[in-house]
Design an enzyme around this catalytic site. Structure first.
Site, short mmCIF file in Angstrom:
data_model
loop_
_atom_site.label_atom_id
_atom_site.label_comp_id
_atom_site.label_asym_id
_atom_site.label_seq_id
_atom_site.Cartn_x
_atom_site.Cartn_y
_atom_site.Cartn_z
N GLN A 58 6.12 -4.61 0.14
CA GLN A 58 6.36 -3.71 -1.00
C GLN A 58 5.02 -3.38 -1.63
O GLN A 58 4.54 -4.09 -2.51
CB GLN A 58 7.29 -4.38 -2.01
CG GLN A 58 8.74 -4.41 -1.51
CD GLN A 58 9.68 -5.03 -2.52
OE1 GLN A 58 9.42 -6.11 -3.01
NE2 GLN A 58 10.78 -4.36 -2.83
N GLY A 76 1.00 -7.61 -5.53
CA GLY A 76 2.35 -8.06 -5.87
C GLY A 76 2.83 -9.26 -5.09
O GLY A 76 3.87 -9.83 -5.39
N GLY A 77 2.10 -9.65 -4.06
CA GLY A 77 2.51 -10.82 -3.29
C GLY A 77 3.68 -10.60 -2.34
O GLY A 77 4.18 -11.54 -1.77
N HIS A 78 4.14 -9.34 -2.18
CA HIS A 78 5.29 -9.09 -1.31
C HIS A 78 4.85 -8.49 0.02
O HIS A 78 5.24 -7.38 0.37
CB HIS A 78 6.29 -8.16 -1.99
CG HIS A 78 6.80 -8.67 -3.31
ND1 HIS A 78 7.70 -7.99 -4.07
CD2 HIS A 78 6.54 -9.82 -3.99
CE1 HIS A 78 7.98 -8.68 -5.17
NE2 HIS A 78 7.27 -9.79 -5.15
N TYR A 79 3.99 -9.19 0.73
CA TYR A 79 3.49 -8.67 2.01
C TYR A 79 4.13 -9.49 3.12
O TYR A 79 4.08 -10.72 3.10
CB TYR A 79 1.97 -8.74 2.12
CG TYR A 79 1.26 -8.84 0.80
CD1 TYR A 79 1.41 -7.82 -0.15
CD2 TYR A 79 0.48 -9.94 0.49
CE1 TYR A 79 0.79 -7.93 -1.38
CE2 TYR A 79 -0.14 -10.04 -0.75
CZ TYR A 79 0.02 -9.03 -1.67
OH TYR A 79 -0.58 -9.14 -2.88
#
Ligand SMILES: Cc1cc2nc3c(=O)[nH]c(=O)nc-3n(C[C@H](O)[C@H](O)[C@H](O)COP(=O)(O)OP(=O)(O)OC[C@H]3O[C@@H](n4cnc5c(N)ncnc54)[C@H](O)[C@@H]3O)c2cc1C
Ligand code: SF4
Lengths: 263, 585
Positions: free
Chosen positions: B334, B503-506
């Site tokens: 994201q 965002g840390g959503h990888y």
């Protein structure tokens, strides 16, 4: 699920031991329990009230009220620091709402941040090859540290002031100062190794951070920034107030109070 | 020369939710487990009394120091990737518990549709709905199969919530009740209800009551202190690995956690096709060690999971030209197409926005997954629409100005002081798809402190990302208008991925599936090629769901832990063959 049932059976430790070491009473946290005594006593009364107010305002000041840690440790040349100070005041000026950047200690905040890991880029990937123009798309790409960027950017401001207006930046009238800052902001000025808009963004952000960061960093003097923006600073929590319909204006307290007021 | 240590049953790389869960479950099962954590030891006291916006939100104190290594990034295959140099744009978890300590706690399960996105999209809309370059894949597991693992994680983490009116009925309630409702959340819910939508209270990893989890770990009720996301919790009130799974694992003598242990290679016996252990450096002394083990588990977040396999020459690197190879394929996440929506400025309301908690929020699922008809829409997938009340401190609140306001000077100061607590933003947590042109491999130009190549991300949006973002902005704008904001500012759709990893959503790159041609691991996250190597984390997502990833990472970690035990105790070789799940040809 079989695995799910198994999970509960595997308790090889004593729950009593755990409760003993965790410092948490069975009924949950009462104000300050996790901190032990010192902070606890400050917070046992209503979180919103000012139990510790009296002792905080004079910290770091001599008997005459002179702030003893207001001295430069990074910007060596006085003229650079004056330029920096005048620029921060244009970015966050004094007005009817309250103090501007200089009164809040922001220039000293920035000076100290320049010697901090942030200014020294010691948590950045700093291996080459470098291409500072790639900052357009890829964030910071300069070989220069933030501290160097600020120093050389400020010197360039001073240079332009002297060349084009025959005076130091700090002595120019307000409109001229603002025009010069705008030319940096729009990327119109050449500074070796960094884009002028990147320098300006750094200066702008550091100024705002100095206004609103905890006073421990040297800015937001006397909580002046927090008072203007009605921010109370760190507390144990807001569980009692969070459903309230009315906006709560609460006198600010900083990290020092939160940590129990020093040794 | 590296010193060879005594062999153990299992070596786990990483101590976030993924590594912490696997460590706890295998330690409980009596296996000898060593966990290697690149960062420092952190205990609760590290997070007590340090509520400091500058330090954590602006100086990223809790994120990985990038001095030694980072990731390089580009959009196009023929570009030179540049390293992401500053934690301002690259935030990776580090230290005990990793990013799972500073996460916010927003909790969602993925939808049945999302686990079978390819099959169900074709069933409902036909194959032509899927663009050619989109590598849309099923996960090789269904929601029904995932549900017990979701429950295990939710119970361990003590999640507080209420039934989403549009989601499949839960087998049992959330382990804790929902969080408190604040005036801004109520405003959002009332407006959404007026529009015929179905708002509910966001499920949270911030404890709503004192709670004891199934492992006997004690969590305390959240204080709504607001120094939550990007911070560790003072109070053992946010569910994180330090308060739960790492603590559980450490209760067992057969578990050992080594900090400052930076894994550099999976040791690999090519003839036997087996992982034999992990080579790591002690970051304090500089000494190298080989930790032999029967089973190797990588749970080091999507970047390191991919990179460690590539550096160790395990698996077949994906090549976007030939579209062959599986490792690094379907990298997704994201990025800046997600979390757009609308911002509202309220003249007559002033909210207590400096109060809050990481996952305090209201949300709705009317536009999630395939809950709405996509026949006439130019994208597939969906997301939640959320209003969050994280608790914003002063620096962050000073950014709340309407468009057109100068960024500094007199007008800025006056306007920002006025709107600091009169500004609300709602956003759309959109799905992110995978494409044949997006992947990760090793960078040819930039290396880490040891001279090993950095991971290179090649990523650009497909039309789906731009179109779903536009749709989300429109829906959020409708809700914000209904909320009565005086100024409503719709977000804007970004042209392209902006190389911001904040965002840390990888996710993706080591994806799961039922076909070794298009996946690297099976549904137990066991590598197809290497039976004793398990790769756990968001790296397994074939595409990113329309919600935050962590509950699904936690659930998959419980499934992997179960698989590892089966592999060690019962089944030889591939677990999925043994379970005779369908295998496509
Ligand atoms: C600010 C922020 C807020 C977030 N909020 C939410 C949210 O509300 N909801 C949600 O669902 N998700 C959220 N996330 C995402 C969430 O943090 C991650 O999905 C989750 O923590 C991933 O868990 P993990 O175990 O896979 O990785 P991590 O928790 O990152 O653990 C990986 C560990 O591996 C270690 N490691 C890496 N490389 C090596 C190596 N070579 N050798 C040894 N150790 C290594 C790291 O140091 C780290 O400790 C957020 C992320 C961020 C950045
Ligand atoms: S908001 Fe709650 S969970 Fe978050 S850090 Fe504060 S007390 Fe902990």
């Amino acid at each position: 699920m079989a695995e799910h049932d198994n999970k509960g059976k595997e308790k090889v430790f004593s729950r009593r031991d755990f409760l003993k070491t965790s410092g948490v009473a069975a009924g949950g946290i009462v104000g300050g329990a996790m901190f032990g005594g010192v902070v606890g006593s400050l917070y046992q009364s209503d979180e919103g009230t000012q139990t510790a107010e009296t002792e905080t305002d004079t910290e770091g000041a001599s008997s005459e009220g002179e702030v003893l840690d207001d001295a430069r440790t990074y910007f060596s040349r006085g003229e650079d620091f004056e330029t920096l100070s005048a620029a921060t005041e244009k970015i966050y000026p004094e007005d009817d709402n309250g103090p501007g950047a200089i009164e809040l200690g922001v220039p000293y905040f920035i000076d100290r941040q320049c010697s901090h890991f942030w200014g020294r880029n010691s948590r950045e990937y700093m291996m080459g090859p470098f291409d500072y123009t790639a900052a357009e798309t890829h964030g910071i790409q300069s070989k220069m540290t933030r501290a160097e960027t600020l120093l050389f950017g400020v010197r360039r401001m001073l240079e332009i002031s002297r060349e084009e207006h025959d005076d130091d930046f700090a002595n120019l009238d307000e409109d001229t100062q603002i025009n010069i800052l705008e030319s940096f902001e729009s990327g119109d000025v050449d500074i070796t190794g960094v884009r002028s808009e990147d320098f300006f963004a750094l200066l702008r952000n550091m100024t705002i951070q100095g206004v609103y960061a905890d006073p421990v960093y040297g800015g937001n003097r006397d909580y002046g920034g927090w008072r203007m923006i009605e921010f109370p600073g760190p507390r144990m929590g807001w569980g009692n107030d969070i459903e309230s319909e009315d906006f709560q204006v609460i006198d600010p307290e900083g990290l020092r109070t939160y940590q129990g007021g020093g040794m | 020369m590296a010193e060879e240590l005594d062999k153990v049953d299992v070596v786990v790389v990483g101590t976030g939710w993924a590594g912490g869960i696997v460590s706890a479950e295998l330690a409980k099962a009596g296996k000898n487990v060593v966990a290697l954590e690149k960062g420092e030891e952190k205990i609760r006291s590290d997070y007590i009394g340090v509520k400091d916006e500058l330090r954590f939100d602006n100086r990223y104190d809790i994120m990985q120091n990038l001095k030694g290594d980072t990731v390089t990034s580009r959009n196009e295959i023929d570009e030179t990737a540049m390293p992401i140099r500053s934690p301002q744009t690259m935030q990776i978890g580090i230290d005990t518990g990793g990013a799972s300590v500073h996460w916010a706690g927003a909790t969602y399960r993925y939808w049945p549709y999302e686990f079978e996105m390819r099959t169900q999209t074709i069933d409902r809309y036909g194959e032509e709905k899927i663009p050619d370059e989109m590598n849309l894949q099923d996960w090789g597991i269904t929601y029904e199969e995932m549900e017990p693992y979701y429950e295990m994680w939710e119970d361990t983490a003590g999640i507080g919530g209420e039934q989403d009116p549009l989601a499949p009925e839960r087998n049992k309630p959330w382990p804790n009740p929902p969080m408190k409702e604040t005036p801004s959340l109520k405003l959002f819910k009332d407006a959404a209800s007026n529009l015929g939508l179905h708002p509910y209270q966001l499920a949270a990893g911030n404890m709503t009551e004192n709670y004891e989890n199934p492992d006997g770990e004690q969590l305390n009720a959240c204080m709504y202190c607001s120094y939550c996301t990007r911070h560790g919790c003072d109070f053992d009130a946010k569910s994180d690995p330090i308060a739960t799974v790492v603590k559980t694992a450490k209760r067992h003598d057969n578990f050992e956690l080594r900090h400052k242990a930076n894994a550099r290679r999976v040791l690999y016996d090519e003839d036997e096709n087996r992982a034999t252990g992990v080579l790591y450096v002690d970051e304090n002394s500089g000494e190298e060690f080989e930790q032999p083990a029967d089973v190797v588990v990588l749970a080091a977040f999507a970047f390191s999971n991919n990179r460690l396999l590539m550096l160790s020459d395990i698996g077949e690197q994906y090549d976007p030209e030939t579209e062959e190879g599986t490792l690094g394929r379907n990298f997704n996440g994201q990025y800046n197409h997600a979390f757009h929506g609308a911002t509202g400025f309220f003249e007559n309301e002033k909210f207590n926005l400096y109060m809050g908690a990481g996952a305090l929020g209201a949300t709705l699922s009317d536009y999630a997954a395939d809950n709405f008809d996509h026949s006439d829409l130019d994208f597939i997938g969906g997301g939640a629409i959320e209003l969050r009340q994280y608790g914003f401190a002063a620096i962050s609140s000073s950014n709340n100005v309407p468009e057109g306001t100068p960024g500094w000077g007199k007008e800025y100061k006056d306007t920002s002081l006025h709107y600091a607590y009169r500004t609300l933003t709602i956003w759309y947590t959109a799905n992110a798809m995978s494409y044949s042109h997006n992947y990760v491999d090793l960078d040819p130009n930039y290396s880490d402190q040891y001279g090993d190549p950095l991971l290179r991300v090649t990523y650009k949006f497909g039309d789906n990302e731009r179109n779903i973002a536009q749709f989300g902005i429109e829906r959020c704008t409708e809700i914000m208008e209904e909320m009565g904001a005086d100024i409503v500012e719709p977000g804007s759709v970004p042209d392209e991925f902006n190389h911001s990893y904040t965002g840390g959503h990888y996710t993706g790159g080591v994806v799961m599936g039922d076909d070794p041609e298009t996946s690297v691991v099976n549904s137990y996250l066991q590598m197809w090629d290497v039976d004793n190597l398990f790769v756990v984390g968001g790296s397994a997502f074939p595409q990113h769901g329309g919600h935050h990833p962590t509950p699904t990472i936690g659930a998959l970690a419980y499934r992997a832990a179960e698989g590892i035990q089966m592999y060690m105790d019962e089944v030889e070789g591939q677990l999925v063959q043994a379970n005779s799940r369908r295998r496509s040809v």
